[in-house]
Design a protein around this motif. Structure first.
Motif: not given
Length: 200
Positions: A189, A141, A192, A137
């Protein structure tokens, strides 16, 4: 005007030996954690310590006003990036007297050990899977996914015997949602996070 109140402030300098004074006098290492949370003017005392090798004690007189910096004195100042909340931008005069070392995220094994030391009864295997997920992540991100996020996710996942992907995703979104600016970004979010979980 019925009442008049007169007030007067009396300000006196009073110095009490603190970690800086003791470290300067004894030649110890001063660790000043998150120095950028302090207003820059409060750090001005460090300028003469680093530049002239002298600590000036406010409110003292004569020879007792100055403490010579011990030759073995060292200082380690840590700070977060200026984007963090509650962080002041340090003054150039102080930064000019420091050597900056950028610290990246911990390596995988170190981060696993940190998670294991903070989360009771977590297995190494589960800590490794949480750290791997957070590392993925972190790469994917546009938000900071630090070791604290891995610890918080592990604390949420640990009590569940066999968490499914949906539960893991929900916990990760809960941990990371505070880092997005708008409520509308939470669904992005979540998408993802779910995509990363699918690929691990």
């Amino acid at each position: 005007i019925h009442n008049v109140v007169k007030s007067k402030d009396i300000i006196r300098d009073r110095w009490v030996d603190n970690p800086l004074t003791l470290a300067v006098r004894e030649g110890a290492i001063l660790v000043y954690n998150e120095f950028s949370r302090t207003k820059p003017v409060a750090n001005n005392v460090l300028l003469s310590v680093f530049e002239e090798g002298v600590l000036e004690l406010p409110g003292q007189h004569g020879k007792s006003r100055y403490v010579d910096v011990h030759p073995d004195f060292r200082a380690i100042l840590t700070s977060n990036s200026v984007e963090y909340a509650g962080v002041h931008e340090p003054q150039d005069a102080l930064l000019d007297r420091l050597i900056g070392i950028y610290m990246d995220f911990y390596d995988h094994d170190t981060e696993v050990e940190i998670v294991c030391s903070h989360v009771d009864n977590i297995s190494t295997e589960r800590a490794e899977s949480v750290v791997k997920l957070m590392s993925e992540l972190r790469e994917r991100l546009d938000i900071d996914v630090g070791t604290r996020a891995a610890i918080m996710a592990a604390e949420g996942i640990e009590p569940i015997d066999n968490p499914d992907r949906s539960t893991i995703a929900a916990i990760c979104v809960d941990v990371l949602a505070s880092k997005v600016a708008q409520h509308s970004e939470v669904q992005t979010l979540r998408d993802e996070v779910e995509a990363v979980i699918e690929n691990i």
